[in-house]
Design a protein around this motif. Structure first.
Motif, short mmCIF file in Angstrom:
data_model
loop_
_atom_site.label_atom_id
_atom_site.label_comp_id
_atom_site.label_asym_id
_atom_site.label_seq_id
_atom_site.Cartn_x
_atom_site.Cartn_y
_atom_site.Cartn_z
N HIS A 175 0.85 -1.18 0.00
CA HIS A 175 0.00 0.00 0.00
C HIS A 175 0.89 1.24 0.00
O HIS A 175 1.91 1.29 0.70
CB HIS A 175 -0.89 0.04 1.25
N LEU A 212 0.39 5.39 0.61
CA LEU A 212 -0.62 6.31 1.14
C LEU A 212 -0.07 7.72 1.25
O LEU A 212 1.14 7.93 1.35
CB LEU A 212 -1.10 5.85 2.53
N ASN A 271 -5.15 6.00 -0.48
CA ASN A 271 -4.44 4.73 -0.38
C ASN A 271 -4.44 4.07 -1.75
O ASN A 271 -5.50 3.87 -2.35
CB ASN A 271 -5.14 3.84 0.66
#
Length: 580
Positions: free
Chosen positions: A521, A523, A575
């Protein structure tokens, strides 16, 4: 919270600060001869002199063992082409080039004989440079300690701009674009393969990013540190660059130095070029972020992402600042087939613009206007370019007003650019140089030269059906609310179905639970003073980020949470992950 331009990662282990401390480590003092493998861009002469100030040992610099310039040029030619910007990773019937391919076999053989004779006569040898370990193979230095002098790619580019040569082209380039192309398509990738082949055998890692303040750590400590990085959230070290269209927002909001007139780009998560600051006991080493990608790709990316992309970080976050600046160049990116056939890429540069801030008249250009065919546009473009006149861009390309928190998907083949007045968080696939500029508003680059225009490539890839009707149906107002629970909202904001990146935006004022799902991920806190990222099982220490800071959650982290630093403050987090 102030934007952190030098984020550190605390790791276990010891750093040795300064040449005196490095020279007196047991690895050096207990061994009269050393092999010092260097990443291209490292000052090899300076490293040799630092390890042996009195020149009491035989010094071998691998720069002296390279093939003649004409033979190096013959090897490079299929990869570099005649274009100022673009080369190819995979020319037909040509294997990837390795560092050893650029060394002269006759010179290498002669130096090996010289090394053996010198050591057998009781002397000591320091061999340094790209390919040092290869040259030392089979000689009396085979068992000598291996030191690796590394360097982030952004520092290499800084040195190139200052007039330094490269490993393969020792004379300074008069064109920075060609210098970058040589590194991007050949030199850096061959050096990365060499580095990873040696990584487990390195006894001492050396950081000479600041040549006046070198640092080192043992191979064991470095390998342990990189393994620890992928067990927690982390940030790469951002870097910022001026441009002809650059703005003033980043300079003010991030408290950047006043030197340049503007800052156009901010690269906050481009691991191929960013670095990591590893804070050991005794000092903080700056190392290429690509090392953690190459060393621990599956832990970092997740198995499905690794199987799809290999040891490449496929998501890029960067900033484009046109507030009080100008329009970006009008541009288009190739689709995957074109990128593969022309440049040897396995995927292409789909992207999106997330608007972090906007002036009242901010706008983006996106898609052809209804009724405009690619031929109409390119006829007008060629007429303006050849006649030296202006191009009425808004006649052919949609000029769309924008505001803070708008998110525009830009699939490959779509004509686009950010207009004046935007602070863009660009979320895209990583192959970041494959931009075909079509119109640059009659400007010169900061080097005083015309900026490269690739209208022929653009004409080959621009998709004529990407008009205003298509933009309205496929791009604008496409956010979809997935979860609404009191003040918490999770939205899918993009990207387009044809792109491999999924983006979710979270509006929150309390703790939010997340799970990587075996995918890395990336972000960014797009609203709020700060956020705290935590592990439900205390697997890592709480990690704090400020507004606009990009950070990475490795796939191996699994479950994590984030919440506002200021309790109850309304925050926004974007995200990005790879769709699997």
């Amino acid at each position: 919270m102030t934007y952190d331009v030098r984020p550190e990662i605390t790791v276990s282990g010891t750093a040795f600060a300064g040449w005196q401390a490095i020279r007196t480590t047991p690895i050096v003092t207990d061994n009269p001869s050393l092999r010092i493998e260097c990443y291209p861009g490292v000052d090899v002469t300076g490293v040799l002199d630092a390890f042996d100030p009195g020149h009491e040992k035989l010094h071998v610099d691998t720069h002296d063992l390279r093939l003649p310039p004409n033979e190096r040029a013959d090897l490079l030619s299929p990869f570099l082409t005649d274009d100022r910007v673009f080369g190819t990773f995979a020319p037909p019937d040509t294997a990837p080039l390795e560092i050893a391919d650029f060394l002269d076999d006759v010179l290498v053989s002669s130096v090996r004989d010289c090394i053996n004779t010198h050591v057998r006569d009781g002397g000591s040898v320091l061999i340094a440079g790209p390919g040092a370990a290869y040259v030392a193979t089979g000689t009396e230095l085979d068992a000598a300690p291996l030191i690796y002098a590394d360097m982030p790619r952004w520092e290499i580019q800084t040195r190139l701009r200052a007039g330094r040569g490269t490993w393969l082209a020792p004379e300074p380039f008069d064109d920075m674009l060609r210098a970058f192309k040589l590194g991007y398509f050949v030199e850096w990738r061959s050096a990365d393969r060499c580095k990873m082949a040696l990584f487990d055998d390195v006894d001492l890692f050396l950081d000479t990013t600041d040549p006046e303040n070198p640092l080192a750590t043992t191979g064991e400590d470095m390998r342990r540190a990189l393994g620890a990085v992928v067990q927690r959230p982390f940030r790469t070290v951002p870097f910022f660059d001026p441009g002809v269209w650059g703005g003033q927002w980043m300079k003010r909001e991030f408290d950047l130095p006043d030197g340049p007139d503007n800052y156009a780009w901010g690269f906050d998560c481009v691991p191929e070029e960013n670095s990591l600051l590893l804070a050991f006991d005794g000092g903080t080493l700056e190392v290429p972020a690509i090392n953690v990608v190459l060393r621990h790709p599956e832990d970092l990316l997740g198995k499905p992402v690794f199987q799809r992309f290999g040891a490449e970080f496929p998501i890029r976050f960067d900033f484009l600042d046109t507030i009080e600046g100008g329009n970006l160049s009008l541009q288009v990116h190739p689709d995957a087939d074109y990128a593969r056939d022309r440049f040897g890429l396995s995927y292409t540069q789909d992207e999106s613009y997330y608007i972090l801030a906007a002036e009242p008249d901010a706008h983006v250009y996106l898609g052809l206007t209804d009724g405009t065919s690619p031929q109409h546009f390119f006829d007008a473009l060629h007429e303006a370019q050849e006649g030296g006149g202006d191009l009425d861009v808004a006649r052919y390309v949609n000029r769309l007003p924008t505001a803070r928190h708008d998110h525009f998907s830009i699939p490959s083949g779509t004509i686009h650019c950010a207009g004046r007045g935007c602070m863009v968080l660009e979320i895209s696939a990583t192959p970041y140089i494959f931009t075909f500029k079509l119109w640059d508003w009659g400007r010169l680059g900061l080097d005083g030269r015309p900026r490269p225009i690739h209208a022929e490539h653009g004409q080959n890839v621009l998709k004529g059906d990407r008009d205003r009707t298509w933009v309205d149906a496929e791009i604008l107002e496409q956010s979809e609310i997935l979860v609404r629970d009191g003040t918490y909202v999770e939205e899918r904001t993009g990207l387009h179905a044809s792109e491999f990146i999924e983006t979710r935006r979270h509006w929150f004022d309390s703790e939010v639970q997340q799970e990587t799902g075996d995918s890395v991920h990336v972000l960014n806190l797009v609203q709020g003073d700060g956020a705290i990222i935590e592990s439900p099982t205390a697997a890592f220490k709480p990690f704090v980020v400020g507004f606009a800071e990009t950070f990475i959650i490795p796939a191996t982290v699994g479950a994590y949470t984030f919440r506002p630093v200021t309790p109850g403050q309304a925050c926004g987090m974007i995200n990005a992950a790879v769709r699997t």
